[in-house]
Write an enzyme that holds these catalytic residues in place. Structure first.
Site, mmCIF file in Angstrom:
data_model
loop_
_atom_site.group_PDB
_atom_site.id
_atom_site.type_symbol
_atom_site.label_atom_id
_atom_site.label_comp_id
_atom_site.label_asym_id
_atom_site.label_seq_id
_atom_site.Cartn_x
_atom_site.Cartn_y
_atom_site.Cartn_z
ATOM 1 N N ASP A 85 0.857 -1.197 0.000
ATOM 2 C CA ASP A 85 0.000 0.000 0.000
ATOM 3 C C ASP A 85 0.894 1.249 0.000
ATOM 4 O OD1 ASP A 85 -2.394 1.413 0.236
ATOM 5 O OD2 ASP A 85 -2.331 1.392 2.433
ATOM 6 N N ASP A 107 2.885 4.834 -5.337
ATOM 7 C CA ASP A 107 2.283 6.143 -5.073
ATOM 8 C C ASP A 107 3.347 7.207 -5.296
ATOM 9 O OD1 ASP A 107 1.174 8.433 -4.220
ATOM 10 O OD2 ASP A 107 0.760 7.784 -2.166
ATOM 11 N N GLY A 184 -7.689 8.057 7.538
ATOM 12 C CA GLY A 184 -7.908 8.383 8.951
ATOM 13 C C GLY A 184 -9.309 8.915 9.172
ATOM 14 N N VAL A 234 -9.398 -0.156 3.722
ATOM 15 C CA VAL A 234 -9.860 0.097 5.095
ATOM 16 C C VAL A 234 -8.725 -0.198 6.070
ATOM 17 C CG1 VAL A 234 -11.630 -0.406 6.801
ATOM 18 C CG2 VAL A 234 -12.113 -0.826 4.386
ATOM 19 N N ASN A 235 -8.454 0.735 6.940
ATOM 20 C CA ASN A 235 -7.479 0.506 8.004
ATOM 21 C C ASN A 235 -7.985 1.076 9.334
ATOM 22 O OD1 ASN A 235 -5.105 -0.277 9.257
ATOM 23 N ND2 ASN A 235 -3.977 1.525 8.639
HETATM 24 P P1 13P Z 1 -8.498 4.440 6.286
HETATM 25 O O1 13P Z 1 -7.440 4.207 7.320
HETATM 26 O O2 13P Z 1 -9.067 5.817 6.364
HETATM 27 O O3 13P Z 1 -9.523 3.372 6.283
HETATM 28 O O4 13P Z 1 -7.758 4.385 4.857
HETATM 29 C C1 13P Z 1 -7.043 3.231 4.527
HETATM 30 C C2 13P Z 1 -6.397 3.387 3.209
HETATM 31 O O5 13P Z 1 -6.862 4.082 2.347
HETATM 32 C C3 13P Z 1 -5.161 2.610 2.967
HETATM 33 O O6 13P Z 1 -4.535 2.967 1.780
#
Ligand code: 13P
Length: 289
Positions: A85, A107, A184, A234-235
């Site tokens: 990522d 990226d 975030g 999603v993180n």
């Molecule tokens: P969130 O942490 O806002 O879910 O975003 C995760 C993300 O886009 C990882 O690349």
């Protein structure tokens, strides 16, 4: 089942009108939770690893080894991609591919468009020889993800013509246009640029990626999928679920010292959060067909 690239998964997702979740790995418990939930939900899954988490989790070969061992241990049969990522350089993308990742995001959105295209093409040429998939970002997604921070003033929407050029010049497999989502927690009501999303999808013909999938209203998610989004990252929502469960357990049981006592409920909390997302994105049940 051996790890696969994202290419077929995302093509199928666009055709079927759903999106596959990219769930970011933070440690062993996150990895266990995501793989077992994907299997229980019969959902394809993309396991994401941000650059900041590579050293935290013990390096790229360890991460690949952990994921492959767990796939075998749990007898996981749903399609799983292992994806870097926000790889910030050619070097880190190549290191991930060498370690056995089946997909990378380059990226280079902090560079000029010309440089972004040049680096992305070099990464794509190598990845495709190895059968791996590539995601690129255009515009700049705001907010904070792990150690990567893009201030509000630096965030910008992707331009359709830039996306068309990027796809034509590089041969990437999917594209993440910055269109109002943030990494975030959201400050205020999120508003995605859905018209531009549709336009980019139509003009490029590629599956779109939506970053910042935490905290977005369900309706915005559904509309993004209808506009061509095939992958949602999603993180934060999973990190919040994990940390909340640990905090609650420790508050109620201050005398505990065995990590399993609070990590088991924390792993269950991530499973519940991931399950909700797989159902919302429409990927649950797909791997049963
Ligand atoms: P969130 O942490 O806002 O879910 O975003 C995760 C993300 O886009 C990882 O690349």
């Amino acid at each position: 089942m051996a790890l696969v690239s994202m290419t077929g998964m995302l093509r199928d997702a666009n055709a079927g009108g759903y999106a596959v979740g990219q769930f970011n790995l933070n440690n062993l418990e996150f990895t266990q939770a995501f793989l077992t939930t994907a299997q229980e939900e019969a959902s394809p899954i993309i396991l994401g690893v941000s650059e900041a988490y590579i050293p935290y989790m013990g390096g790229l070969p360890f991460i690949t080894g952990m994921v492959n061992s767990l796939i075998e241990h749990y007898n996981i049969t749903v399609p799983v991609a292992l994806h870097l990522d926000h790889g910030s350089s050619y070097d880190v993308c190549i290191r991930a591919l060498k370690a056995g990742f089946t997909s990378v995001m380059i990226d280079a959105s902090h560079h000029s468009l010309e440089e972004n295209i040049e680096i992305t093409k070099r990464v794509t040429d190598v990845a495709h020889v190895l059968g791996a998939s590539v995601e690129a970002e255009l515009g700049r997604i705001g907010g904070r993800e792990d150690d990567l921070e893009v201030l509000e003033a630096e965030a910008s929407y992707a331009e359709t013509e830039d996306c068309v050029l990027m796809v034509r010049e590089t041969g990437i497999d999917c594209i993440a246009p910055a269109l109002g989502s943030v990494h975030g927690p959201y400050r205020g009501q999120p508003k995605l640029g859905l018209d531009r999303m549709k336009e980019i999808r139509e003009r490029t013909g590629l599956p779109l990626v939506l970053h910042g999938g935490s905290g977005l209203p369900d309706d915005e998610i559904r509309q993004a999928i209808a506009a061509g989004t095939a992958k949602i990252n999603v993180n934060t929502d999973n990190q919040i679920a994990f940390t909340k469960a640990v905090g609650e357990y420790l508050a109620a049981n201050p005398e505990t010292y065995d990590p399993r006592h609070y990590l088991n409920p924390a792993r269950e909390a991530i499973k519940a959060a991931a399950r909700d997302k797989m159902r919302l994105f429409g990927s649950a049940g797909i791997a049963r067909k």
